[in-house]
Scaffold this active site. Structure first.
Site, PDB file in Angstrom:
ATOM      1  CE  LYS A 164     -15.719  24.282 -10.892  1.00 23.64           C
ATOM      2  NZ  LYS A 164     -15.098  25.574 -10.554  1.00 23.64           N
ATOM      3  CE  LYS A 166     -21.488  25.132 -12.840  1.00 23.08           C
ATOM      4  NZ  LYS A 166     -21.120  26.234 -11.932  1.00 23.08           N
ATOM      5  CG  ASP A 191     -19.570  25.102  -8.765  1.00 20.71           C
ATOM      6  OD1 ASP A 191     -19.969  25.382  -7.617  1.00 20.71           O
ATOM      7  OD2 ASP A 191     -19.493  25.950  -9.683  1.00 20.71           O
ATOM      8  CG  ASN A 193     -23.180  27.217  -9.070  1.00 26.86           C
ATOM      9  OD1 ASN A 193     -22.957  26.364  -9.922  1.00 26.86           O
ATOM     10  ND2 ASN A 193     -22.476  28.328  -9.011  1.00 26.86           N
ATOM     11  CD  GLU A 215     -16.376  26.361  -7.462  1.00 28.08           C
ATOM     12  OE1 GLU A 215     -15.296  25.891  -7.865  1.00 28.08           O
ATOM     13  OE2 GLU A 215     -17.080  27.116  -8.141  1.00 28.08           O
ATOM     14  CG  ASP A 240     -17.636  30.677  -7.523  1.00 29.88           C
ATOM     15  OD1 ASP A 240     -17.459  31.901  -7.627  1.00 29.88           O
ATOM     16  OD2 ASP A 240     -18.040  30.004  -8.495  1.00 29.88           O
ATOM     17  CE  LYS A 264     -16.418  31.613 -11.363  1.00 32.10           C
ATOM     18  NZ  LYS A 264     -17.797  31.235 -11.051  1.00 32.10           N
TER      19      LYS A 264
HETATM   20 MG   LIG Z   1     -18.688  28.030  -8.940  1.00 34.07          MG
END
Ligand SMILES: [Mg+2]
Length: 368
Positions: A164, A166, A191, A193, A215, A240, A264
């Site tokens: 994965k 970023k 991902d 964010n 994600e 997430d 998480k």
């Molecule tokens: Mg994440």
């Protein structure tokens, strides 16, 4: 069962140097601050970690706020419980709004203790069945395509099975095109964010790379935006940041905002809540994996235990300790063997705390 009597609680703030600085669209740091909780009782001791980050960039909590929450509220609350346990602490802690990571740190120490008293591993206590868990890895933000290919190549060589990276608008297309050219069959995801919050249309271009997930492309509160994307794209949308409780997971899934969840345990306030979210996803056939927050050996062991549950459909963000830490606060770090980590079978967390390293990396300590 014999009654647990708490004799002492130790709260520590630690700071561990990272092998290489961590860079994402949210933050950049070369040392990982974290919080370690040790609960000493008449029946043994339990260890927990609160993996809030040093800055409130990923979530509202940060190391110092979590330390204060533990010392001012949660530890005094635990000390007042007549029958201290993970369950009674969880119930009592509901009276405090928010602060899931601080709650997780203490609950983890109580779960570690409960498993030891039961004579089973933490994984066994949670209902885990796997003895090995396949390891996925997360790559921080890459400056350009050449760096991305070099970084991923090195991790492929180490044996990681799922990747994965970023991502953010700008050089995302260039980086993903280069990665796909070199690794056409790699289990590759991204991902963001929330990096695409201002330009949700740009997410649609990511659909061509046959990613295993996209994600959190949009804002943490934008469930509607994620639902629209999820309907339009072939690639699974994974959430997430908004998955903060069982209740929020039900809402997100019912709205169709995701068909994959990054779980998480610290973000949802504890392993008990995480297991309930696992059960929900399993019942609904929703894809699930365990995420990571660059935990030290203690929090990493909790993630590995959770990853051994039968409803995990994808390898978690579960790299070996050595990916982030040359020296850890445990003396039996997780190692990558044939692309997997071994789930500890010893009582409790199954990690051995390196007390010398713990002391060396401690920046603040308090006893209760
Ligand atoms: Mg994440």
């Amino acid at each position: 069962m014999t009654q647990i009597r708490i004799e002492q609680i130790e709260l520590r703030k630690v700071s561990l140097p990272l092998v290489t600085p961590w860079v994402s669209g949210l933050h950049q740091f070369a040392e990982r601050e974290s919080i370690v909780v040790r609960i000493r009782t008449n029946l043994g001791e339990g260890w927990g970690e609160c993996p809030a980050l040093a800055q409130p960039t990923y979530s509202a909590e940060y190391t110092d706020s979590a330390y204060l929450m533990c010392s001012e509220y949660l530890i005094p609350m635990l000390l007042e419980l007549e029958r201290p346990s993970a369950e009674t602490f969880r119930a009592a802690a509901r009276s405090i709004v928010g602060h899931p990571m601080a709650k997780f740190g203490i609950e983890l120490a109580l779960c570690d203790l409960a498993a030891q008293i039961e004579g089973c591993s933490l994984a066994g206590l949670l209902g885990g069945t796997a003895t090995q868990v396949p390891a996925g890895v997360v790559c921080g933000t890459q400056p350009d395509a050449a760096s991305a290919v070099a970084t991923v190549s090195a991790l492929v060589t180490q044996g990681y099975r799922r990747f994965k990276i970023k991502t953010e608008p700008g050089n995302d297309m260039e980086i993903l095109s280069a990665l796909r050219e070199v690794f056409p069959d790699l289990q590759l995801g991204v991902d963001a964010n929330s990096a695409y919050a201002e330009e949700p249309e740009a997410v649609r271009q990511l659909d061509q790379f046959e990613l295993w997930c996209i994600e959190q492309p949009l804002g943490a509160e934008d469930l509607l935006g994620h639902a629209i994307l999820n309907q339009a794209l072939q690639t699974p949308i994974c959430l997430d940041e908004p998955i903060s409780s069982l209740e929020h997971t039900v809402t997100a899934l019912t709205l169709g905002a995701a068909n994959m969840v990054n779980l998480k345990p610290a973000r949802v306030g504890g392993l008990l809540e995480a297991c309930e979210i696992h059960d929900l996803c399993q019942q609904r056939g929703v894809s699930l994996f365990v995420g990571g927050l660059l935990e030290t050996g203690i929090g990493r062991a909790a993630n590995v235990a959770l990853a051994s549950l039968p409803g995990m459909t994808h390898p978690g963000d579960l790299s070996a300790n050595a990916r982030f830490y040359q020296e850890d606060i445990v003396s039996n770090p997780f190692e990558l063997v044939d692309g997997s980590l071994t789930v500890p079978t010893g009582p409790g967390l199954g990690v051995v705390i390196d007390l010398d390293n713990l002391e060396r990396f401690t920046t603040r300590v308090q006893q209760f």
